[in-house]
Design a protein around this motif. Structure first.
Motif, PDB file in Angstrom:
ATOM      1  N   MET A  41      66.979 -28.535 -22.071  1.00 34.91           N
ATOM      2  CA  MET A  41      65.740 -27.959 -21.545  1.00 34.91           C
ATOM      3  C   MET A  41      64.669 -29.041 -21.509  1.00 34.91           C
ATOM      4  O   MET A  41      64.420 -29.712 -22.498  1.00 34.91           O
ATOM      5  N   SER A  42      64.037 -29.242 -20.330  1.00 34.03           N
ATOM      6  CA  SER A  42      63.057 -30.316 -20.177  1.00 34.03           C
ATOM      7  C   SER A  42      61.662 -29.725 -20.007  1.00 34.03           C
ATOM      8  O   SER A  42      61.487 -28.646 -19.442  1.00 34.03           O
ATOM      9  N   PHE A  43      60.732 -30.467 -20.515  1.00 35.34           N
ATOM     10  CA  PHE A  43      59.336 -30.075 -20.395  1.00 35.34           C
ATOM     11  C   PHE A  43      58.580 -31.180 -19.649  1.00 35.34           C
ATOM     12  O   PHE A  43      58.790 -32.362 -19.905  1.00 35.34           O
ATOM     13  N   ARG A  44      57.745 -30.767 -18.738  1.00 30.86           N
ATOM     14  CA  ARG A  44      56.923 -31.724 -18.004  1.00 30.86           C
ATOM     15  C   ARG A  44      55.620 -31.946 -18.761  1.00 30.86           C
ATOM     16  O   ARG A  44      54.875 -31.006 -19.007  1.00 30.86           O
ATOM     17  N   VAL A  45      55.381 -33.158 -19.133  1.00 35.00           N
ATOM     18  CA  VAL A  45      54.178 -33.499 -19.879  1.00 35.00           C
ATOM     19  C   VAL A  45      53.083 -33.879 -18.887  1.00 35.00           C
ATOM     20  O   VAL A  45      53.262 -34.776 -18.061  1.00 35.00           O
ATOM     21  N   VAL A  46      51.946 -33.197 -18.961  1.00 33.86           N
ATOM     22  CA  VAL A  46      50.817 -33.470 -18.091  1.00 33.86           C
ATOM     23  C   VAL A  46      49.991 -34.597 -18.704  1.00 33.86           C
ATOM     24  O   VAL A  46      49.684 -34.574 -19.905  1.00 33.86           O
ATOM     25  N   ARG A  47      49.655 -35.569 -17.888  1.00 33.20           N
ATOM     26  CA  ARG A  47      48.880 -36.710 -18.361  1.00 33.20           C
ATOM     27  C   ARG A  47      47.501 -36.255 -18.799  1.00 33.20           C
ATOM     28  O   ARG A  47      46.819 -35.507 -18.117  1.00 33.20           O
ATOM     29  N   SER A  48      47.093 -36.731 -19.957  1.00 34.73           N
ATOM     30  CA  SER A  48      45.780 -36.370 -20.498  1.00 34.73           C
ATOM     31  C   SER A  48      44.726 -37.319 -19.941  1.00 34.73           C
ATOM     32  O   SER A  48      44.819 -38.541 -20.107  1.00 34.73           O
ATOM     33  N   SER A  49      43.730 -36.755 -19.265  1.00 32.94           N
ATOM     34  CA  SER A  49      42.636 -37.553 -18.716  1.00 32.94           C
ATOM     35  C   SER A  49      41.444 -36.653 -18.470  1.00 32.94           C
ATOM     36  O   SER A  49      41.586 -35.526 -17.980  1.00 32.94           O
ATOM     37  N   LYS A  50      40.278 -37.139 -18.810  1.00 31.95           N
ATOM     38  CA  LYS A  50      39.071 -36.346 -18.582  1.00 31.95           C
ATOM     39  C   LYS A  50      38.626 -36.354 -17.129  1.00 31.95           C
ATOM     40  O   LYS A  50      37.669 -35.676 -16.755  1.00 31.95           O
ATOM     41  N   PHE A  51      39.332 -37.137 -16.288  1.00 31.10           N
ATOM     42  CA  PHE A  51      38.976 -37.209 -14.873  1.00 31.10           C
ATOM     43  C   PHE A  51      39.988 -36.490 -13.973  1.00 31.10           C
ATOM     44  O   PHE A  51      39.910 -36.607 -12.761  1.00 31.10           O
ATOM     45  N   ARG A  52      40.906 -35.751 -14.564  1.00 29.48           N
ATOM     46  CA  ARG A  52      41.942 -35.088 -13.763  1.00 29.48           C
ATOM     47  C   ARG A  52      41.369 -34.014 -12.849  1.00 29.48           C
ATOM     48  O   ARG A  52      41.940 -33.709 -11.810  1.00 29.48           O
ATOM     49  N   HIS A  53      40.229 -33.436 -13.229  1.00 32.83           N
ATOM     50  CA  HIS A  53      39.679 -32.314 -12.466  1.00 32.83           C
ATOM     51  C   HIS A  53      38.420 -32.699 -11.684  1.00 32.83           C
ATOM     52  O   HIS A  53      37.633 -31.831 -11.302  1.00 32.83           O
ATOM     53  N   VAL A  54      38.227 -33.957 -11.442  1.00 28.11           N
ATOM     54  CA  VAL A  54      37.079 -34.400 -10.648  1.00 28.11           C
ATOM     55  C   VAL A  54      37.204 -33.829  -9.236  1.00 28.11           C
ATOM     56  O   VAL A  54      38.275 -33.861  -8.619  1.00 28.11           O
TER      57      VAL A  54
END
Length: 566
Positions: free
Chosen positions: A1-14
């Protein structure tokens, strides 16, 4: 079972947000030149746009609060004899802008606070050396008055704007220079050329430190230095597909990242924010603005999102971080022009609920003060640009953030001819343009009232201003003044004589009216002889009249009033 890790960044939602049309600038005749330039330059005070102009080149300068429809006859900056190709605001003085043109001349202009009220045709200084059109102007990031220009003569010239002299000539390019960019402290220069190569140069000597093929395509390429030393480039591959790359200076021929984007044929301009390490790609003729974040983790250049508009863009400019609104978490602000003449204002915003100052979004940013002088830089000093915190700045509606310190005024002197930001209320129009007016303790390199370098211990004190007129002695000035005083004294005497005669004639007419006489009842008054004395009139008036004797030709002499008595 694989999990997709979302990159942590404070600018992802600009996200991008366009202002309403009434808050933008309309009816701007943007230049139709085919030269690959952004045609727009912005700073916290003004918006400058290269416009179409008959009989030469011109650009318009607008204060940020002058929104709405711009009048067709609005004042321009128009001193060039050919179309303007590139403009750039001085990073150390928000009232100084440089322009390059097809007339082979680079001009440096001083814009008064509040904008222009009439067309400006007299520059502060002309920089003349190029033999062909000048398509690139670029200010040094930390040294005062250092300006780089590049022309179609394959020549790069580095100027000391203050003295108007060319400090360095770089002749290592075999073909047209597409772009140039300083590194963070201005110690190196990266250029791209029509021969498809990217070069890193020593700007003081012109020595090529390293070079390599940038992109295989034949169309224009662009390259910029990132804050930590890496190089970001945009260009085309052999199939004319647009691509970008990330490279290390010591391995230019081996890109860290090379990504193909699309098949559009417009040149992409990379606009870089060193505070957030974000890059915005804006293509000429595109309808989108793509933005990326550069990080140490693979794939190193992370695509975030894009801002879509219904029409294509003709020109674009990016506001420095000093002009952004920190209360709305605005990371960047773009001024985007379309072919219809509308300059659309677009804000890039990070969604945050708190209205407090966000220190993680706004580290110390580039200040409007130089770190070193031009003479220090050419002698070998390299200093990082000065930084300033946006937390201590005061927001002005529609005008961005300004420093709480006293406003600065540009002063130019001829002896050292240094563009200098002087403290005080004097108007910039009082700057001397023909002769030396102010020196600083005998120093020919700077006329600053305050020290421009944070690393220098020497403080330059402002001397008392003196006026010197070249070629005219003090005795000649004294004689000239005496001559003018004599002439004015004689003129005043003549005026008094005529005034007394008029009063005498008025008294005579009044006396005649009191006696019920008219001109038909008395002989015609002859101005060449004294009027008869009439009983009841003021004796002093009659005497004043008798003091004037005519010769029949309208010339009168004064028998009682000497010139010295006036």
């Amino acid at each position: 079972m694989s999990f997709r890790v979302v990159r942590s960044s404070k600018f992802r939602h600009v996200y991008g947000q366009a202002l309403k049309r009434e808050q933008c600038y309309d009816n701007i005749r943007v230049s139709k030149s085919s030269w690959d330039s952004t045609f727009c330059a912005v700073n916290p005070k003004f918006l400058a746009i290269i416009v179409e102009s008959a009989g030469g080149g011109a650009f318009i300068v607008l204060p940020h609060n002058k929104v709405g429809r711009i009048a067709a006859d609005h004042a321009l900056v128009g001193g060039h004899k050919g179309p303007v190709l590139d403009i750039a605001w001085c990073p150390h003085n928000d009232n100084v802008i440089a322009s390059g043109s097809e007339d082979c001349v680079v001009k440096v202009w001083q814009i008064p606070d509040g904008g222009l009220t009439r067309t400006l045709t007299e520059p502060v200084v002309d920089l003349v050396h190029h033999q062909r059109r000048v398509g690139l102007v670029l200010w040094h990031p930390s040294a005062l008055n250092i300006l780089l220009t590049a022309g179609s003569d394959n020549l790069i010239v580095i100027w000391n704007v203050g003295t108007g002299e060319a400090l360095v000539l770089i002749e290592c390019h075999p073909d047209t220079i597409y772009s140039a960019c300083w590194n963070w402290d201005g110690s190196q220069l990266v250029t791209t050329c029509k021969d498809k190569k990217i070069r890193i140069l020593n700007p003081r000597t012109g020595e090529i430190l390293t070079e390599a093929i940038a992109h295989e395509g034949s169309k224009a390429t662009r390259a910029i230095f990132l804050r930590h030393g890496l190089i970001f480039t945009t260009g085309f591959n052999r199939s004319s597909e647009r691509q970008y790359s990330l490279r290390a200076p010591d391995a230019l021929g081996d890109p860290i990242v090379m990504v193909d984007l699309d098949t559009s044929n417009g040149v992409m301009f990379p606009l870089y924010d060193p505070d957030t390490n974000m890059i915005y790609l804006c293509g000429k003729g595109d309808s989108v603005i793509r933005y990326f974040e550069v990080t140490p983790e693979q794939p190193f250049v992370h695509y975030i999102n894009q801002f879509q508009t219904p029409d294509s863009q003709r020109a674009i400019g990016m506001m420095p971080k000093r002009g952004c609104d920190v209360s709305t978490c605005e990371l960047a602000r773009f001024y985007r022009l379309n072919n219809g003449g509308l300059c659309q204002v677009i804000s890039m915003i990070v969604p945050r609920k708190s209205e407090l100052f966000q220190e993680d979004l706004y580290p110390d940013t580039l200040a409007d003060e130089a770190s070193i002088l031009a003479e220090e830089w050419i002698s070998g000093s390299d200093v990082d640009p000065q930084l300033v915190s946006l937390k201590d700045r005061v927001f002005v509606e529609k005008g961005g953030y300004v420093s709480q310190s006293q406003s600065t005024v540009l002063t130019v002197t001829k002896k050292s001819n240094v563009l200098d930001k002087m403290r005080g209320p004097k108007s910039s129009s009082a700057a001397a343009t023909t002769t030396p007016a102010v020196t600083s303790n005998g120093s020919s390199g700077a006329s600053n009232g305050t020290t421009q370098s944070s690393t220098s211990n020497a403080v330059s004190h402002q001397a008392e201003p003196t006026v010197v007129i070249s070629g005219v002695s003090e005795q000649a000035l004294t004689d000239l003044r005496s001559k003018f005083e004599d002439e004015f004294r004689k003129l005043k005497a003549i005026i008094v004589k005529h005034e007394n005669r008029i009063r005498s004639l008025e008294a005579t007419v009044k006396a005649m009216a009191d006696r019920g006489l008219t001109e038909t009842d008395t002989p015609l008054l002859n101005t060449s002889t004294p009027s008869p004395t009439i009983a009841g009139t003021n004796q002093s008036v009659a005497n004043a009249h008798d003091d004037h004797h005519g010769d029949g030709s309208g010339h009168y002499t004064n028998t009682t009033l000497a010139p010295d008595e006036v």
